[in-house]
Design a protein around this motif. Structure first.
Motif, mmCIF file in Angstrom:
data_model
loop_
_atom_site.group_PDB
_atom_site.id
_atom_site.type_symbol
_atom_site.label_atom_id
_atom_site.label_comp_id
_atom_site.label_asym_id
_atom_site.label_seq_id
_atom_site.Cartn_x
_atom_site.Cartn_y
_atom_site.Cartn_z
ATOM 1 N N HIS A 103 0.804 -1.227 0.000
ATOM 2 C CA HIS A 103 0.000 0.000 0.000
ATOM 3 C C HIS A 103 0.844 1.289 0.000
ATOM 4 N N ASP A 105 -0.483 7.630 6.230
ATOM 5 C CA ASP A 105 -1.939 7.529 6.128
ATOM 6 C C ASP A 105 -2.513 6.824 7.339
ATOM 7 N N ASP A 115 -6.198 7.560 -0.750
ATOM 8 C CA ASP A 115 -6.254 6.277 -1.447
ATOM 9 C C ASP A 115 -6.872 6.366 -2.842
HETATM 10 FE FE FE Z 1 -3.462 4.917 2.060
#
Ligand code: FE
Ligand code: ZN
Ligand code: ZN
Length: 760
Positions: A485, A509, A742
């Protein structure tokens, strides 16, 4: 002087079809006294120009500045041709398999020419809500397949009247080959329906709808990429009822105002924000609220900002003519379901929310939400990239194999690549229910069809439970690449900046699965497209209750306090902590001790949550990141203090969070204002990561830093780190084309997957 004539062939690639490009070329050639011809080709347009060398040069110089508003020129190539002695300049038939690989324009706002006609009582389209031309109107959301011709759009059900057809056929007309061309005699119409879907008898459905909004009712309005729910933004009762019915407790609601002057009455904005407001994409722009406005408090509670847009369809203009200060215009869906698009579907799904429906009979083939942007640290930053921007590709540095990247679980987008182009889809949403799951599949199939891409590689996240990951794994016959990610975040930032690695990547994040099975989110990577090393990360703490800790920041606060103070937790003089049921806290502590449902996380987003809870901002949130956002909102700009910090070890360095948590807690106990604590916490992070980057620069020799991940929606952190790193001589990469959250992840997955397959 016919002897002086020369000839050239120009190939122009980009978004040059269906946007009035050939008529523009025709007029420009005539303007410069040039002869020859122009035709659509598979990748753009091809033209032959005959005339004086200087005139041809002038013609080429004029292209970028004078092109039609929807055109986007990527490349112009010029090769000499033999002079054939054309008698005139003409538009000729498409060549061969023309238009399969061409680019489709996004949906953009109604243009000034069309608006002027709509306002002119003598015009045959006076008051017509679907007026459009080659320079404006729907595109992406009405296309079913390519080539982009009327039979392949939702306009196929409307047969043009002779007047419209004549415009469509005339190269000199503003509506030459405008596929959605229509008028009151032959085009789509609006109808007002009651809550049960029964038509209401009225001569002027738009005026009747506006009157109902004025009366405090909730109107569902069919727009360009879906339905909005509209209420009068100055009526507290109406806004509160909308929130209640929509189960949307706290997220801010978007506003629409008829003019910049109206917006000026309720919000502050500068030149850069004004440019965003009036841009043809017409996004929702985040603007600082003014004090004491007539806007209902429940429009955006606990927030310093309004999200405001100007009208972008003729129908919006007609609705706002009724004289509202502002309308709430929020996506017509239940929370986190995709925006509703069909009339019957809307009446069924929104029957419990809307009192009336203003619908029309031009189908929306692909839903697309409003885009959201903010001006931050010197540039436009996309928070949600959708209507107006999609499907304009991100132009990459090198050729790509055909890849489908399936994106993240939340704020999902997908990405398809072709040559040097990466097409990031519109915002699909959170893949947590059947409706978004279907929307995800529909979007993938639709994009594959209209872009004519047959993916050979599919990319997805490492997380086995993401719907998008399961989808990718189930696809047969293609290579499947799983991309970590936070690596994908950094790769996305590199890709949109056409930068090669390696870079120092700050990937911050809320949540993303790490290669060690823990939850990452405060990661400093040394990365290129192909691979990455974890150079530093926040010291992990447990997330007691897993996903529950995201919804309940008090849990993260207890986790961080327990890591920072151990047994001394009981002695802390924090009012919110003392007010908690000691038994609940005890259960939480033993859960963490016994490692039950308490995955370890190095997330920076969760550290923000913890700090927000410790200073007493809130223990629970209605949406992910809310506590962190509110912590930024209250920040005292005059406060310049900071806390001590440290890190230990190498490869990776562990950044200690305990000293920061201890200092925050001491301040909170002393009664230092949350506003000052917030500022000190932000300042600390800026100092910490600037120093850490310098440390890594001396260790690796890398002087380029990429910033990515949802935490960089935090304006203070983005602006502060940008300034600090640039001052220290770093070359900085940030997001401007895709979201830092995202929503940009699919782009990163695509480029990493391509690099991995090329060099396993
Ligand atoms: Fe993220
Ligand atoms: Zn127009
Ligand atoms: Zn007509």
């Amino acid at each position: 002087m016919t002897d002086a004539r020369t000839a050239y062939r120009l190939e122009i690639n980009g978004i040059v079809q269906g946007v009035g490009f050939r008529p523009f070329i025709y007029q420009l050639a005539n303007h410069h006294g040039l002869k020859g011809e122009v035709a659509n080709t598979a990748t753009g347009v091809s033209l032959v120009l005959e005339g004086l060398e200087t005139d041809i040069r002038q013609f080429i110089d004029d292209l970028p500045g004078k092109k039609p508003p929807l055109a986007h020129i990527v490349e112009v190539s010029k090769t000499p041709e033999a002079v054939k002695g054309f008698a005139a300049f003409s538009i000729v038939k498409s060549q061969g398999s023309a238009t399969r690989a061409t680019l489709i324009s996004p949906d953009v706002m109604v243009c000034d020419d069309c608006l002027a006609e709509m306002r002119d009582p003598a015009d045959r389209r006076f008051g017509y809500p679907f007026i459009n031309c080659t320079n404006c109107g729907p595109r992406y959301t009405i296309i079913d397949d390519i080539p982009y011709d009327r039979p392949k759009t939702s306009m196929r059900h409307f047969r043009m009247c002779p007047l419209c057809q004549a415009e469509y056929d005339n190269p000199a007309d503003r509506r030459f080959h405008a596929q959605p061309n229509a008028c009151p005699a032959c085009g789509p119409r609006v109808t007002l329906l009651d809550a049960g879907g029964v038509p209401i008898d009225t001569d002027d459905p738009v005026a009747a709808a506006a009157a109902r909004i004025k009366a405090g009712r909730i109107l569902a309005v069919k727009g360009l990429g879906g339905f909005h729910l509209a209420v009068d933004a100055t009526q507290e009762d109406a806004v509160a009822r909308l929130r209640r019915r929509k189960h949307r407790e706290e997220k801010p609601l978007a506003l629409m105002c008829s003019s910049l002057d109206r917006i000026r009455g309720i919000a502050r904005f500068g030149e850069a924000e004004e440019r965003l407001l009036v841009s043809i994409q017409r996004p929702i722009v985040l603007l600082k609220k003014r004090r004491n406005t007539p806007i209902a408090a429940s429009v955006s509670p606990c927030n310093r900002f309004f999200g405001i847009m100007l009208p972008y369809t003729p129908l919006h203009h007609l609705l706002l003519d009724a004289g509202f200060i502002a309308l709430v215009m929020t996506s017509a869906n239940l929370s986190e379901e995709p925006i509703a698009i069909g009339n019957a579907e809307a009446v069924e799904r929104l029957g419990g929310i809307a009192d009336d429906f203003l619908v029309h009979d031009r189908d929306i083939l692909l839903r697309s939400d409003d885009s959201i942007v903010r001006h931050s640290a010197g540039h436009m930053r996309l928070i949600r990239r959708s209507r107006g921007y999609v499907p304009v590709p991100v132009f990459l540095k090198g050729d790509m194999p055909p890849v489908l990247a399936c994106g993240a679980e939340l704020k999902n987008t997908v990405c398809l690549t072709r040559g040097r182009q990466a097409f990031v889809s519109q915002h699909i949403g959170d893949l947590e229910n059947r409706a978004t799951d279907a929307f995800f599949r529909l979007t993938v199939d639709h994009l594959k069809r209209i872009l004519d891409i047959d993916p050979q590689i599919v990319a997805c996240d490492l997380h086995p439970d993401y719907m998008s990951t399961r989808y990718a794994r189930e696809l047969g016959g293609v290579a499947c690449v799983e991309v970590q990610h936070h690596h994908a975040h950094i790769a996305a930032c590199m890709a949109e900046n056409n930068a090669d690695g390696p870079v120092i990547g700050l990937s911050f994040d809320g949540t993303g699965l790490g290669t060690d099975g823990t939850v990452w989110g405060g990661e400093v990577l040394v990365a290129d497209y192909h691979s990455f090393a974890r150079a530093a990360h926040l010291a992990p703490v447990p997330m007691p209750g897993g996903a529950a800790a995201i919804r309940e920041p008090w849990r993260m606060a207890v986790a961080h306090l327990s890591a920072a103070f151990g047994e001394d937790l009981d002695a802390l003089r924090l009012p919110w902590l003392r007010s908690l049921d000691p038994q609940r806290v005890g259960i939480l502590l033993s859960m963490m001790q016994q490692q039950v449902n308490s995955p370890l996380t190095s997330s920076l987003g969760r550290l923000f949550d913890a700090v927000a809870a410790i200073v007493g901002l809130r223990g629970r949130v209605a949406f992910e990141g809310q506590a962190a956002m509110e912590l930024e909102m209250i920040l005292d700009n005059a406060e310049s203090g900071s806390y001590d910090f440290s890190w230990e070890g190498d490869e990776p360095c562990r950044i200690a969070t305990a000293p920061i948590i201890q200092a925050v807690t001491r301040d909170a106990e002393k009664g230092v204002s949350p506003n000052a604590v917030s500022a000190r916490f932000h300042n600390t992070l800026i100092l910490l990561f600037e120093q850490l980057c310098r440390h890594l620069r001396s260790a690796t020799g890398i002087d380029r830093v990429a910033l990515s991940g949802g935490v960089f929606q935090n304006h203070r952190l983005l602006a502060g780190l940008t300034a600090a790193l640039e001052k220290s001589g770093f070359d900085l990469l940030t997001h401007r084309l895709v979201p830092t959250n995202d929503g940009g992840l699919s782009l990163g997955q695509a480029v990493v997957a391509a690099a991995t397959v090329n060099h396993p």
